[in-house]
Write a protein that holds these residues in place. Structure first.
Motif, PDB file in Angstrom:
ATOM      1  N   GLY A   1       0.771  -1.108   0.065  1.00  0.00           N
ATOM      2  CA  GLY A   1       0.076   0.016   0.179  1.00  0.00           C
ATOM      3  C   GLY A   1       1.009   1.162   0.069  1.00  0.00           C
ATOM      4  N   ALA A   2       2.190   1.211  -0.236  1.00  0.00           N
ATOM      5  CA  ALA A   2       3.187   2.335  -0.228  1.00  0.00           C
ATOM      6  C   ALA A   2       2.894   3.057  -1.380  1.00  0.00           C
ATOM      7  CB  ALA A   2       4.516   1.804   0.018  1.00  0.00           C
ATOM      8  N   HIS A   3       2.673   4.651  -1.296  1.00  0.00           N
ATOM      9  CA  HIS A   3       2.715   5.337  -2.228  1.00  0.00           C
ATOM     10  C   HIS A   3       3.513   5.233  -3.451  1.00  0.00           C
ATOM     11  CE1 HIS A   3      -0.824   7.507  -0.797  1.00  0.00           C
ATOM     12  NE2 HIS A   3      -0.385   7.251   0.687  1.00  0.00           N
ATOM     13  N   ILE A   4       3.261   5.662  -4.570  1.00  0.00           N
ATOM     14  CA  ILE A   4       4.297   5.539  -5.769  1.00  0.00           C
ATOM     15  C   ILE A   4       3.468   6.229  -6.764  1.00  0.00           C
ATOM     16  CG2 ILE A   4       3.082   3.813  -6.801  1.00  0.00           C
ATOM     17  CD1 ILE A   4       6.271   2.384  -7.205  1.00  0.00           C
ATOM     18  N   GLU A   5       4.569   6.829  -7.779  1.00  0.00           N
ATOM     19  CA  GLU A   5       3.913   7.853  -8.771  1.00  0.00           C
ATOM     20  C   GLU A   5       4.687   7.306  -9.812  1.00  0.00           C
ATOM     21  OE1 GLU A   5       5.325  12.251 -10.320  1.00  0.00           O
ATOM     22  OE2 GLU A   5       5.164  12.027  -8.324  1.00  0.00           O
ATOM     23  N   VAL A   6       3.799   7.035 -11.048  1.00  0.00           N
ATOM     24  CA  VAL A   6       3.986   6.668 -12.424  1.00  0.00           C
ATOM     25  C   VAL A   6       3.990   7.918 -13.273  1.00  0.00           C
ATOM     26  CG1 VAL A   6       3.757   4.937 -14.440  1.00  0.00           C
ATOM     27  CG2 VAL A   6       3.643   4.682 -11.711  1.00  0.00           C
ATOM     28  N   PHE A   7       5.075   8.217 -14.197  1.00  0.00           N
ATOM     29  CA  PHE A   7       5.030   9.253 -15.045  1.00  0.00           C
ATOM     30  C   PHE A   7       5.097   8.696 -16.635  1.00  0.00           C
ATOM     31  CE2 PHE A   7       5.781  12.658 -17.648  1.00  0.00           C
ATOM     32  CZ  PHE A   7       5.459  13.946 -17.346  1.00  0.00           C
ATOM     33  N   LEU A   8       3.809   8.756 -17.368  1.00  0.00           N
ATOM     34  CA  LEU A   8       3.850   8.147 -18.814  1.00  0.00           C
ATOM     35  C   LEU A   8       4.629   8.943 -19.408  1.00  0.00           C
ATOM     36  CD1 LEU A   8       0.104   7.339 -19.040  1.00  0.00           C
ATOM     37  CD2 LEU A   8       1.927   6.029 -18.173  1.00  0.00           C
ATOM     38  N   LEU A   9       5.555   8.043 -20.402  1.00  0.00           N
ATOM     39  CA  LEU A   9       6.665   9.139 -21.358  1.00  0.00           C
ATOM     40  C   LEU A   9       6.262   8.670 -22.848  1.00  0.00           C
ATOM     41  CD1 LEU A   9      10.052   8.293 -19.680  1.00  0.00           C
ATOM     42  CD2 LEU A   9       8.643  10.495 -19.884  1.00  0.00           C
ATOM     43  N   ARG A  10       6.211   7.142 -22.909  1.00  0.00           N
ATOM     44  CA  ARG A  10       5.953   7.021 -24.546  1.00  0.00           C
ATOM     45  C   ARG A  10       5.130   5.497 -24.616  1.00  0.00           C
ATOM     46  NH1 ARG A  10       9.764   4.299 -28.296  1.00  0.00           N
ATOM     47  NH2 ARG A  10      11.101   4.089 -26.839  1.00  0.00           N
TER      48      ARG A  10
ATOM     49  N   ARG B   1       8.692   7.011  -9.187  1.00  0.00           N
ATOM     50  CA  ARG B   1       9.182   7.448  -8.122  1.00  0.00           C
ATOM     51  C   ARG B   1       8.363   6.681  -6.997  1.00  0.00           C
ATOM     52  NH1 ARG B   1      10.159  13.845  -8.680  1.00  0.00           N
ATOM     53  NH2 ARG B   1       7.668  13.639  -8.863  1.00  0.00           N
ATOM     54  N   PRO B   2       9.078   6.335  -5.974  1.00  0.00           N
ATOM     55  CA  PRO B   2      10.466   5.969  -5.940  1.00  0.00           C
ATOM     56  C   PRO B   2      10.906   4.777  -6.812  1.00  0.00           C
ATOM     57  CG  PRO B   2       9.288   5.101  -3.910  1.00  0.00           C
ATOM     58  CD  PRO B   2       8.401   5.835  -4.604  1.00  0.00           C
ATOM     59  N   GLY B   3      11.954   5.044  -7.655  1.00  0.00           N
ATOM     60  CA  GLY B   3      12.111   3.996  -8.533  1.00  0.00           C
ATOM     61  C   GLY B   3      12.600   2.634  -7.828  1.00  0.00           C
TER      62      GLY B   3
ATOM     63  N   ASP C   1      17.175   1.884 -20.328  1.00  0.00           N
ATOM     64  CA  ASP C   1      18.631   2.389 -19.891  1.00  0.00           C
ATOM     65  C   ASP C   1      18.760   3.690 -19.125  1.00  0.00           C
ATOM     66  OD1 ASP C   1      19.397   0.127 -21.524  1.00  0.00           O
ATOM     67  OD2 ASP C   1      19.297   1.400 -23.245  1.00  0.00           O
ATOM     68  N   PHE C   2      17.761   4.354 -18.980  1.00  0.00           N
ATOM     69  CA  PHE C   2      17.920   5.504 -18.221  1.00  0.00           C
ATOM     70  C   PHE C   2      17.224   5.506 -17.019  1.00  0.00           C
ATOM     71  CE2 PHE C   2      14.027   5.959 -20.593  1.00  0.00           C
ATOM     72  CZ  PHE C   2      13.170   6.390 -19.914  1.00  0.00           C
ATOM     73  N   GLY C   3      17.111   4.332 -16.420  1.00  0.00           N
ATOM     74  CA  GLY C   3      16.456   4.329 -15.021  1.00  0.00           C
ATOM     75  C   GLY C   3      14.768   4.412 -15.076  1.00  0.00           C
ATOM     76  N   GLY C   4      14.123   4.302 -16.190  1.00  0.00           N
ATOM     77  CA  GLY C   4      12.598   4.071 -16.185  1.00  0.00           C
ATOM     78  C   GLY C   4      12.354   2.637 -16.280  1.00  0.00           C
ATOM     79  N   ARG C   5      10.889   2.771 -16.344  1.00  0.00           N
ATOM     80  CA  ARG C   5      10.441   1.303 -16.254  1.00  0.00           C
ATOM     81  C   ARG C   5       9.387   1.058 -17.503  1.00  0.00           C
ATOM     82  NH1 ARG C   5      13.580   1.395 -12.846  1.00  0.00           N
ATOM     83  NH2 ARG C   5      13.915   0.836 -10.875  1.00  0.00           N
ATOM     84  N   ILE C   6       9.630  -0.080 -18.103  1.00  0.00           N
ATOM     85  CA  ILE C   6       8.343  -0.498 -19.047  1.00  0.00           C
ATOM     86  C   ILE C   6       7.294  -1.264 -17.855  1.00  0.00           C
ATOM     87  CG2 ILE C   6       7.943  -1.916 -20.867  1.00  0.00           C
ATOM     88  CD1 ILE C   6       9.772   0.341 -21.379  1.00  0.00           C
ATOM     89  N   VAL C   7       6.044  -0.680 -18.150  1.00  0.00           N
ATOM     90  CA  VAL C   7       5.056  -1.177 -17.431  1.00  0.00           C
ATOM     91  C   VAL C   7       3.755  -1.587 -18.132  1.00  0.00           C
ATOM     92  CG1 VAL C   7       5.507   0.232 -15.484  1.00  0.00           C
ATOM     93  CG2 VAL C   7       3.625   1.135 -16.887  1.00  0.00           C
ATOM     94  N   LYS C   8       3.045  -2.598 -18.123  1.00  0.00           N
ATOM     95  CA  LYS C   8       1.867  -2.971 -18.870  1.00  0.00           C
ATOM     96  C   LYS C   8       0.735  -2.737 -17.658  1.00  0.00           C
ATOM     97  CE  LYS C   8       0.292  -6.669 -21.696  1.00  0.00           C
ATOM     98  NZ  LYS C   8       0.648  -7.983 -22.186  1.00  0.00           N
ATOM     99  N   PHE C   9      -0.091  -2.060 -18.421  1.00  0.00           N
ATOM    100  CA  PHE C   9      -1.551  -1.678 -17.819  1.00  0.00           C
ATOM    101  C   PHE C   9      -2.539  -2.772 -17.907  1.00  0.00           C
ATOM    102  CE2 PHE C   9       0.346   2.518 -18.170  1.00  0.00           C
ATOM    103  CZ  PHE C   9       0.284   3.141 -16.828  1.00  0.00           C
ATOM    104  N   ARG C  10      -3.516  -3.108 -17.040  1.00  0.00           N
ATOM    105  CA  ARG C  10      -4.369  -3.767 -16.969  1.00  0.00           C
ATOM    106  C   ARG C  10      -5.617  -2.978 -16.383  1.00  0.00           C
ATOM    107  NH1 ARG C  10      -1.060  -7.620 -14.474  1.00  0.00           N
ATOM    108  NH2 ARG C  10      -2.304  -7.450 -12.416  1.00  0.00           N
ATOM    109  N   TYR C  11      -6.776  -3.122 -17.176  1.00  0.00           N
ATOM    110  CA  TYR C  11      -7.964  -2.052 -16.788  1.00  0.00           C
ATOM    111  C   TYR C  11      -9.428  -2.797 -17.307  1.00  0.00           C
ATOM    112  CZ  TYR C  11      -6.582  -1.301 -21.537  1.00  0.00           C
ATOM    113  OH  TYR C  11      -6.273  -1.285 -23.115  1.00  0.00           O
ATOM    114  N   GLU C  12     -10.283  -2.112 -16.817  1.00  0.00           N
ATOM    115  CA  GLU C  12     -11.580  -2.461 -17.467  1.00  0.00           C
ATOM    116  C   GLU C  12     -12.297  -1.119 -17.996  1.00  0.00           C
ATOM    117  OE1 GLU C  12     -13.717  -3.888 -14.080  1.00  0.00           O
ATOM    118  OE2 GLU C  12     -12.443  -5.407 -13.632  1.00  0.00           O
ATOM    119  N   GLY C  13     -12.753  -1.350 -19.210  1.00  0.00           N
ATOM    120  CA  GLY C  13     -13.020  -0.257 -20.047  1.00  0.00           C
ATOM    121  C   GLY C  13     -12.240   0.367 -20.857  1.00  0.00           C
ATOM    122  N   VAL C  14     -12.322   1.686 -21.244  1.00  0.00           N
ATOM    123  CA  VAL C  14     -11.340   2.364 -22.156  1.00  0.00           C
ATOM    124  C   VAL C  14     -10.131   3.092 -21.555  1.00  0.00           C
ATOM    125  CG1 VAL C  14     -11.317   4.032 -24.172  1.00  0.00           C
ATOM    126  CG2 VAL C  14     -13.468   2.612 -23.778  1.00  0.00           C
TER     127      VAL C  14
END
Length: 343
Positions: free
Chosen positions: A76-85, A97-99, A123-136
């Motif tokens: 349940g720890a807080h985390i921030e995800v910033f979409l780049l591409r 963050r925190p990475g 390579d630059f310290g980011g992450r590739i993430v895959k989203f799961r969702y219901e809807g659009v």
């Protein structure tokens, strides 16, 4: 050339924290690097410096609501995800963050309808993430995501559409093409009625636009890559404009980077799309753009280097000093410049 050659003193109070209303009430500094003249006007006067037959080229990218706040499962720890591409339908390149806490396999929960799993490191310290969702996904992102503002803006933006241009349509940017924020729909209609042609390109602005230059010799700096698209309709408009003796006027450094990336030779351009890491600094010979609308840029930034290539470093820095004295507003929500190209 040295990085220190593109430095200037800027009092913090000159950094605009909020947009002015109406959009085109901002000030406009008009620079002629050939005559070495500087005029102080307002953005609603821009039409006085354009002529029938000129082509105004705008970047129609739209800023993503790219900042998401979630919790790591199961702690349940807080985390921030910033979409780049966006990489495919559900996978994104991100900053987290925190990475250190976002290792491969970590699941991040944003709401009952949206979560993501960390799939890989970049390579630059980011992450590739895959989203799961219901809807659009886009509708969920619009509800949950926040529009990111540059790090030098500390005040909350009440209307998130104010960090979008009035003509944005192609979603994909992490930051706004801020020179275009000054235009109102009414002013664009007036310019069209005046005989100024309007064309569109797309360049999705990445976070690299805020990345500082960390090398002493600027030629050693490596630019970030950004996706751009120049449609055939705009390429044809530019060709017609050049053939008729009109000027091509780029709105913003993103538009100028798109046009110069797509240029094939002096005055020659075709429809094109792809990734560009073009780095424009003094010594560059512009192939397409004749004049430029832009904001005031950060000291030692690649954007200031581009402007210096266009109108001359010493003249530009002199204009910046005058802008500080005259209390112009700087950066994303600040005032604008109109620059004619140096000979």
């Amino acid at each position: 050339m040295l990085l220190k050659d593109f430095d200037y003193e800027l009092p913090e109070e000159r950094i605009a924290q909020k947009p002015i209303e109406p959009r085109n009430a901002s000030r406009l500094m008009v620079l002629d690097p050939v005559a070495k003249t500087i005029e102080h006007r307002h953005f609603y006067d821009l039409g006085e410096f354009l002529a029938p037959g000129d082509a105004l080229i705008l970047n129609d990218t739209r800023v993503l609501p790219a900042r998401l706040y979630g919790r790591r499962e199961p702690t349940g720890a807080h985390i921030e995800v910033f979409l780049l591409r966006r990489l495919d339908k559900d996978s994104w390149e991100t900053l987290v963050r925190p990475g250190k806490k976002a290792q491969v396999g970590q699941v991040i929960r944003f709401s009952d309808e949206l979560c993501a799993e960390v799939m890989a490191h970049t390579d630059f310290g980011g992450r590739i993430v895959k989203f799961r969702y219901e809807g659009v996904f886009e509708e969920i992102l619009d509800r949950l995501g926040e529009t990111p503002l540059p790090p030098y803006i500390h005040e909350r933006l009440e209307d998130k559409e104010r960090y979008q241009t009035v003509y944005c349509r192609e979603e994909g940017s992490a930051a706004a093409p801020t020179a275009g924020l000054h235009f109102t729909r009414e002013q664009l209609a007036e310019l069209k009625a005046q005989g100024v042609h309007i064309g569109f390109v797309t360049l999705h602005v990445g976070l690299g636009t805020f990345r500082p230059v960390n090398v002493e010799k600027i030629e050693e700096h490596k630019m970030h890559s950004e996706y751009y698209q120049l449609p055939e309709e705009t390429a044809e408009l530019i060709r017609r404009t050049k053939a008729a003796g009109g000027r091509v006027i780029a709105v913003g450094t993103t538009s100028i980077r798109t046009l110069e990336s797509a240029a094939e030779a002096q005055g020659v351009i075709s429809a094109k799309s792809g990734w560009t890491d073009i780095f424009i600094y003094p010594g560059y010979r512009f192939k397409i753009v004749d004049a430029l609308v832009t904001n005031f840029h950060l000291p030692k930034s690649t954007l200031l280097m581009l402007i210096s290539a266009f109108a001359g470093r010493e003249f530009v820095l002199h204009a910046y000093e005058e802008a500080v004295r005259e209390k112009y507003r700087f950066f994303s929500f600040g005032d604008a410049m109109f620059l004619r190209k140096r000979g």
